[in-house]
Design an enzyme around this catalytic site. Structure first.
Site, short mmCIF file in Angstrom:
data_model
loop_
_atom_site.label_atom_id
_atom_site.label_comp_id
_atom_site.label_asym_id
_atom_site.label_seq_id
_atom_site.Cartn_x
_atom_site.Cartn_y
_atom_site.Cartn_z
CG ASP A 207 8.91 3.68 -3.04
OD1 ASP A 207 9.86 4.47 -3.07
OD2 ASP A 207 8.61 3.04 -2.02
N GLY B 6 -4.57 3.90 -4.66
CA GLY B 6 -3.89 5.20 -4.68
C GLY B 6 -4.11 6.07 -5.90
P1 5GP Z 1 6.85 0.05 -5.47
O1 5GP Z 1 6.50 -1.35 -5.80
O2 5GP Z 1 7.17 0.92 -6.67
O3 5GP Z 1 7.94 0.13 -4.43
O4 5GP Z 1 5.63 0.65 -4.69
C1 5GP Z 1 4.54 1.20 -5.29
C2 5GP Z 1 3.41 1.39 -4.29
O5 5GP Z 1 3.87 1.66 -2.95
C3 5GP Z 1 2.63 2.62 -4.69
O6 5GP Z 1 1.64 2.30 -5.65
C4 5GP Z 1 2.06 3.10 -3.37
O7 5GP Z 1 0.86 2.43 -3.10
C5 5GP Z 1 3.11 2.69 -2.34
N1 5GP Z 1 4.00 3.83 -2.01
C6 5GP Z 1 5.29 3.98 -2.36
N2 5GP Z 1 5.79 5.15 -1.90
C7 5GP Z 1 4.78 5.77 -1.24
C8 5GP Z 1 4.67 7.03 -0.54
O8 5GP Z 1 5.60 7.85 -0.41
N3 5GP Z 1 3.44 7.31 0.00
C9 5GP Z 1 2.38 6.47 -0.09
N4 5GP Z 1 1.25 6.87 0.49
N5 5GP Z 1 2.45 5.28 -0.73
C10 5GP Z 1 3.64 4.93 -1.30
#
Ligand code: 5GP
Length: 180
Positions: free
Chosen positions: A104, A46
């Site tokens: 996120d 990403g």
């Molecule tokens: P976390 O571990 O912080 O919940 O998730 C991080 C990863 O989830 C990010 O690096 C991304 O790859 C994915 N992610 C979280 N939210 C989104 C979103 O709204 N859109 C997309 N495309 N990926 C997301």
């Protein structure tokens, strides 16, 4: 409005807005890290576009490396284990800046950052393009941030929906307005 697979997305952040915030972030980092020759570690997939645009705007000497994080189920006691693939640079004594597309829940980084700390870097900071504060379950300190956004799924500018949408120059938000 763009359609990706079965979902509709509406424009949320323009290319100009993104570029502007990245310029400000790069200026801040260039100031904070003058003469420190930081090592940027960008998390694929990403963050590739953000990492590229941020790196171009730096005015200091800096290195960059790219990694992928893979999660697999460990033993009952270890639970899910996160491993970094492709980290081929010794970070001992280095000033490290992680480049992430979006924080996120914070789960990924709260598991990965302690692993890096074990390798004795001089410092570790986090630069993120997006953060969804309402989604936080595992708080992580974001040192450099472009945008704080609502808890809605976004695509574009490197971020995908089921593999597609990464090539969009802007960031789009899921249109959750259901027509009846
Ligand atoms: P976390 O571990 O912080 O919940 O998730 C991080 C990863 O989830 C990010 O690096 C991304 O790859 C994915 N992610 C979280 N939210 C989104 C979103 O709204 N859109 C997309 N495309 N990926 C997301």
């Amino acid at each position: 409005m763009v359609q990706i697979h079965d979902k509709s997305f509406i424009p949320y952040l323009s290319e100009a807005q993104i570029k502007e915030k990245i310029k400000v972030m790069a200026a801040g980092i260039s100031k904070d890290y003058a003469d420190k020759k930081p090592l940027f570690i960008a998390i694929l997939n990403g963050a590739f576009m953000f990492a590229s645009d941020l790196f171009k705007e730096l005015t200091i000497d800096a290195e960059i490396s790219f990694i992928k994080l893979a999660s697999y189920s460990g033993t009952k006691s270890t639970g899910n284990v996160l491993t970094a693939i492709g980290l081929d640079t010794d970070i001992n004594g280095r000033h490290v800046i992680i480049i992430e597309d979006i924080v996120d829940t914070g789960k990924t980084l709260s598991s990965f950052l302690p692993q890096l700390e074990h390798q004795s870097p001089a410092s570790i900071k986090l630069a993120a393009l997006l953060n969804k504060p309402e989604a936080t379950t595992h708080p992580v300190k974001i040192d450099y941030l472009c945008f704080s956004i609502p808890n809605k799924f976004v695509v574009g500018y490197g971020l995908d929906y089921d593999g597609l949408g990464r090539n969009l120059k802007e960031i789009y938000q899921l249109d959750d307005h259901v027509l009846v």
